[in-house]
Write a protein that holds these residues in place. Sequence first.
Motif, PDB file in Angstrom:
ATOM      1  N   ASP A  92       0.838  -1.196   0.000  1.00  0.00           N
ATOM      2  CA  ASP A  92       0.000   0.000   0.000  1.00  0.00           C
ATOM      3  C   ASP A  92       0.877   1.253   0.000  1.00  0.00           C
ATOM      4  O   ASP A  92       1.424   1.650   1.028  1.00  0.00           O
ATOM      5  CB  ASP A  92      -0.898  -0.019   1.238  1.00  0.00           C
ATOM      6  CG  ASP A  92      -1.873   1.134   1.260  1.00  0.00           C
ATOM      7  OD1 ASP A  92      -2.009   1.811   0.229  1.00  0.00           O
ATOM      8  OD2 ASP A  92      -2.499   1.351   2.304  1.00  0.00           O
ATOM      9  N   TYR A  93       1.013   1.890  -1.167  1.00  0.00           N
ATOM     10  CA  TYR A  93       1.793   3.116  -1.340  1.00  0.00           C
ATOM     11  C   TYR A  93       3.214   2.952  -0.801  1.00  0.00           C
ATOM     12  O   TYR A  93       3.656   3.646   0.124  1.00  0.00           O
ATOM     13  CB  TYR A  93       1.114   4.310  -0.660  1.00  0.00           C
ATOM     14  CG  TYR A  93       1.537   5.630  -1.274  1.00  0.00           C
ATOM     15  CD1 TYR A  93       0.825   6.182  -2.333  1.00  0.00           C
ATOM     16  CD2 TYR A  93       2.677   6.295  -0.824  1.00  0.00           C
ATOM     17  CE1 TYR A  93       1.228   7.374  -2.915  1.00  0.00           C
ATOM     18  CE2 TYR A  93       3.085   7.477  -1.401  1.00  0.00           C
ATOM     19  CZ  TYR A  93       2.362   8.012  -2.442  1.00  0.00           C
ATOM     20  OH  TYR A  93       2.789   9.182  -3.020  1.00  0.00           O
ATOM     21  N   VAL A  94       3.941   2.007  -1.390  1.00  0.00           N
ATOM     22  CA  VAL A  94       5.322   1.772  -0.977  1.00  0.00           C
ATOM     23  C   VAL A  94       6.221   1.614  -2.194  1.00  0.00           C
ATOM     24  O   VAL A  94       5.755   1.365  -3.305  1.00  0.00           O
ATOM     25  CB  VAL A  94       5.460   0.505  -0.089  1.00  0.00           C
ATOM     26  CG1 VAL A  94       4.779   0.696   1.246  1.00  0.00           C
ATOM     27  CG2 VAL A  94       4.940  -0.726  -0.810  1.00  0.00           C
ATOM     28  N   ILE A  95       7.510   1.768  -1.942  1.00  0.00           N
ATOM     29  CA  ILE A  95       8.548   1.439  -2.921  1.00  0.00           C
ATOM     30  C   ILE A  95       9.331   0.262  -2.353  1.00  0.00           C
ATOM     31  O   ILE A  95       9.695   0.256  -1.176  1.00  0.00           O
ATOM     32  CB  ILE A  95       9.482   2.635  -3.181  1.00  0.00           C
ATOM     33  CG1 ILE A  95       8.728   3.753  -3.913  1.00  0.00           C
ATOM     34  CG2 ILE A  95      10.701   2.212  -3.997  1.00  0.00           C
ATOM     35  CD1 ILE A  95       9.543   5.019  -4.134  1.00  0.00           C
ATOM     36  N   VAL A 136       2.116   2.957  -5.928  1.00  0.00           N
ATOM     37  CA  VAL A 136       1.605   4.222  -5.392  1.00  0.00           C
ATOM     38  C   VAL A 136       0.193   4.462  -5.926  1.00  0.00           C
ATOM     39  O   VAL A 136      -0.244   5.579  -6.109  1.00  0.00           O
ATOM     40  CB  VAL A 136       2.536   5.406  -5.748  1.00  0.00           C
ATOM     41  CG1 VAL A 136       3.848   5.285  -5.008  1.00  0.00           C
ATOM     42  CG2 VAL A 136       2.797   5.470  -7.251  1.00  0.00           C
ATOM     43  N   ASN A 137      -0.537   3.346  -6.154  1.00  0.00           N
ATOM     44  CA  ASN A 137      -1.887   3.436  -6.707  1.00  0.00           C
ATOM     45  C   ASN A 137      -2.908   3.169  -5.620  1.00  0.00           C
ATOM     46  O   ASN A 137      -2.733   2.277  -4.787  1.00  0.00           O
ATOM     47  CB  ASN A 137      -2.069   2.401  -7.822  1.00  0.00           C
ATOM     48  CG  ASN A 137      -0.955   2.459  -8.846  1.00  0.00           C
ATOM     49  OD1 ASN A 137      -0.950   3.300  -9.719  1.00  0.00           O
ATOM     50  ND2 ASN A 137       0.011   1.561  -8.708  1.00  0.00           N
ATOM     51  N   PHE A 138      -4.008   3.924  -5.660  1.00  0.00           N
ATOM     52  CA  PHE A 138      -5.072   3.693  -4.670  1.00  0.00           C
ATOM     53  C   PHE A 138      -5.789   2.385  -4.978  1.00  0.00           C
ATOM     54  O   PHE A 138      -5.943   1.533  -4.122  1.00  0.00           O
ATOM     55  CB  PHE A 138      -6.051   4.866  -4.681  1.00  0.00           C
ATOM     56  CG  PHE A 138      -7.145   4.724  -3.647  1.00  0.00           C
ATOM     57  CD1 PHE A 138      -6.835   4.583  -2.299  1.00  0.00           C
ATOM     58  CD2 PHE A 138      -8.478   4.736  -4.022  1.00  0.00           C
ATOM     59  CE1 PHE A 138      -7.838   4.451  -1.344  1.00  0.00           C
ATOM     60  CE2 PHE A 138      -9.478   4.608  -3.075  1.00  0.00           C
ATOM     61  CZ  PHE A 138      -9.154   4.473  -1.738  1.00  0.00           C
ATOM     62  N   LYS A 139      -6.214   2.223  -6.238  1.00  0.00           N
ATOM     63  CA  LYS A 139      -6.821   0.950  -6.617  1.00  0.00           C
ATOM     64  C   LYS A 139      -5.712  -0.005  -7.038  1.00  0.00           C
ATOM     65  O   LYS A 139      -4.898   0.335  -7.898  1.00  0.00           O
ATOM     66  CB  LYS A 139      -7.841   1.144  -7.741  1.00  0.00           C
ATOM     67  CG  LYS A 139      -9.158   1.720  -7.255  1.00  0.00           C
ATOM     68  CD  LYS A 139     -10.287   1.417  -8.220  1.00  0.00           C
ATOM     69  CE  LYS A 139     -11.616   1.837  -7.614  1.00  0.00           C
ATOM     70  NZ  LYS A 139     -12.756   1.495  -8.481  1.00  0.00           N
ATOM     71  N   ARG A 164       0.913  -4.379   4.566  1.00  0.00           N
ATOM     72  CA  ARG A 164      -0.094  -4.863   5.503  1.00  0.00           C
ATOM     73  C   ARG A 164      -0.644  -6.229   5.074  1.00  0.00           C
ATOM     74  O   ARG A 164      -0.790  -6.504   3.890  1.00  0.00           O
ATOM     75  CB  ARG A 164      -1.274  -3.885   5.584  1.00  0.00           C
ATOM     76  CG  ARG A 164      -0.941  -2.541   6.192  1.00  0.00           C
ATOM     77  CD  ARG A 164      -2.198  -1.745   6.459  1.00  0.00           C
ATOM     78  NE  ARG A 164      -2.970  -1.504   5.256  1.00  0.00           N
ATOM     79  CZ  ARG A 164      -4.250  -1.810   5.093  1.00  0.00           C
ATOM     80  NH1 ARG A 164      -4.903  -2.423   6.058  1.00  0.00           N
ATOM     81  NH2 ARG A 164      -4.892  -1.533   3.971  1.00  0.00           N
ATOM     82  N   ALA A 165      -0.962  -7.055   6.064  1.00  0.00           N
ATOM     83  CA  ALA A 165      -1.697  -8.289   5.805  1.00  0.00           C
ATOM     84  C   ALA A 165      -3.180  -7.955   5.798  1.00  0.00           C
ATOM     85  O   ALA A 165      -3.694  -7.313   6.717  1.00  0.00           O
ATOM     86  CB  ALA A 165      -1.384  -9.329   6.871  1.00  0.00           C
ATOM     87  N   GLU A 186     -10.377  -0.586   6.230  1.00  0.00           N
ATOM     88  CA  GLU A 186      -9.504   0.579   6.377  1.00  0.00           C
ATOM     89  C   GLU A 186      -8.977   1.027   5.014  1.00  0.00           C
ATOM     90  O   GLU A 186      -8.338   0.265   4.305  1.00  0.00           O
ATOM     91  CB  GLU A 186      -8.326   0.241   7.293  1.00  0.00           C
ATOM     92  CG  GLU A 186      -7.377   1.400   7.531  1.00  0.00           C
ATOM     93  CD  GLU A 186      -6.193   1.002   8.392  1.00  0.00           C
ATOM     94  OE1 GLU A 186      -5.214   1.743   8.407  1.00  0.00           O
ATOM     95  OE2 GLU A 186      -6.258  -0.052   9.042  1.00  0.00           O
ATOM     96  N   ASP A 187      -9.270   2.281   4.641  1.00  0.00           N
ATOM     97  CA  ASP A 187      -8.817   2.829   3.358  1.00  0.00           C
ATOM     98  C   ASP A 187      -9.155   1.896   2.203  1.00  0.00           C
ATOM     99  O   ASP A 187      -8.313   1.577   1.367  1.00  0.00           O
ATOM    100  CB  ASP A 187      -7.306   3.096   3.371  1.00  0.00           C
ATOM    101  CG  ASP A 187      -6.935   4.129   4.417  1.00  0.00           C
ATOM    102  OD1 ASP A 187      -7.736   5.054   4.622  1.00  0.00           O
ATOM    103  OD2 ASP A 187      -5.861   4.015   5.019  1.00  0.00           O
ATOM    104  N   ASN A 188     -10.398   1.447   2.154  1.00  0.00           N
ATOM    105  CA  ASN A 188     -10.763   0.436   1.163  1.00  0.00           C
ATOM    106  C   ASN A 188     -10.896   1.038  -0.222  1.00  0.00           C
ATOM    107  O   ASN A 188     -11.693   1.946  -0.443  1.00  0.00           O
ATOM    108  CB  ASN A 188     -12.085  -0.225   1.561  1.00  0.00           C
ATOM    109  CG  ASN A 188     -12.394  -1.421   0.702  1.00  0.00           C
ATOM    110  OD1 ASN A 188     -12.841  -1.279  -0.430  1.00  0.00           O
ATOM    111  ND2 ASN A 188     -12.137  -2.598   1.215  1.00  0.00           N
TER     112      ASN A 188
END
Length: 244
Positions: free
Chosen positions: A38-41, A58-61, A142-143, A163-165
């Motif tokens: 989730d939004y990581v490099i 770095v994508n929301f979907k 995250r799991a 969370e942040d779905n």
Amino acid sequence: MMISKIAAGKSIVKQETDRDYRYLILDSTKIKKCIHFDYVILIKHGDLPYPKRWIRYVNFKPVKGQVVPVEDYNREDYEYIFMPEPGLSDELKSGLELIGQPIDDSNKFGEFLSQLDIIPDQLLPVVKEEINFCLKSGVEPRAIDAYEYEEQGEKVYVILDLEDNPHYIEKEVTEEFQAMQTVEAYELPTKDMHLYKVNDPSSSYSPERWFIYSYADENFPYFEEIYEIENLLPYTAFKELQVK
């Protein structure tokens, strides 16, 4: 078939749509524990000097590869996993300018280096310093729970965590549908859609509700509540069925 039987053994989640809501009927056996980048490099061992090899999510979907089953994830494969800062440090900006790399205020860490085949040796300590600063946040993938299905031979994942779905899923409502009592049932001649009148003991507004049950898409059958349908039924193609 009664609506409670359709819901038996399933996981039903409420999903916001452009019009209202629908209730996805998911096969419980296809819900898996996964890792969500989730939004990581992510940088594998030895790839730090080669930014084109960095893996950016770095994508929301979620896109392909951004969600993987836990058994396919090995943290030891990566030297660095971090959430990038939105901007660049002054030191890094200066270093980029010295090597003739154009920058502006819109540059984000990770993206500005993607045009370089290799980071010059004199810039590597600055880049490492920037990464180490990002690592202080302690962010790790995250799991999560995800629904797995296939599309054109590829595995696709729908994130079910609230969370942040990214799929606009609000909550699980399985037990509510399992407790509904079917009063009337109808079917279209195409046999890909049913209509149910139910008594819902969990409803505080009105126990009598109507739901469309659509299963044209085998991956995503769903219920959708409809209103003021009773007087219109004689003018539709729905045919009444015996409630069993």
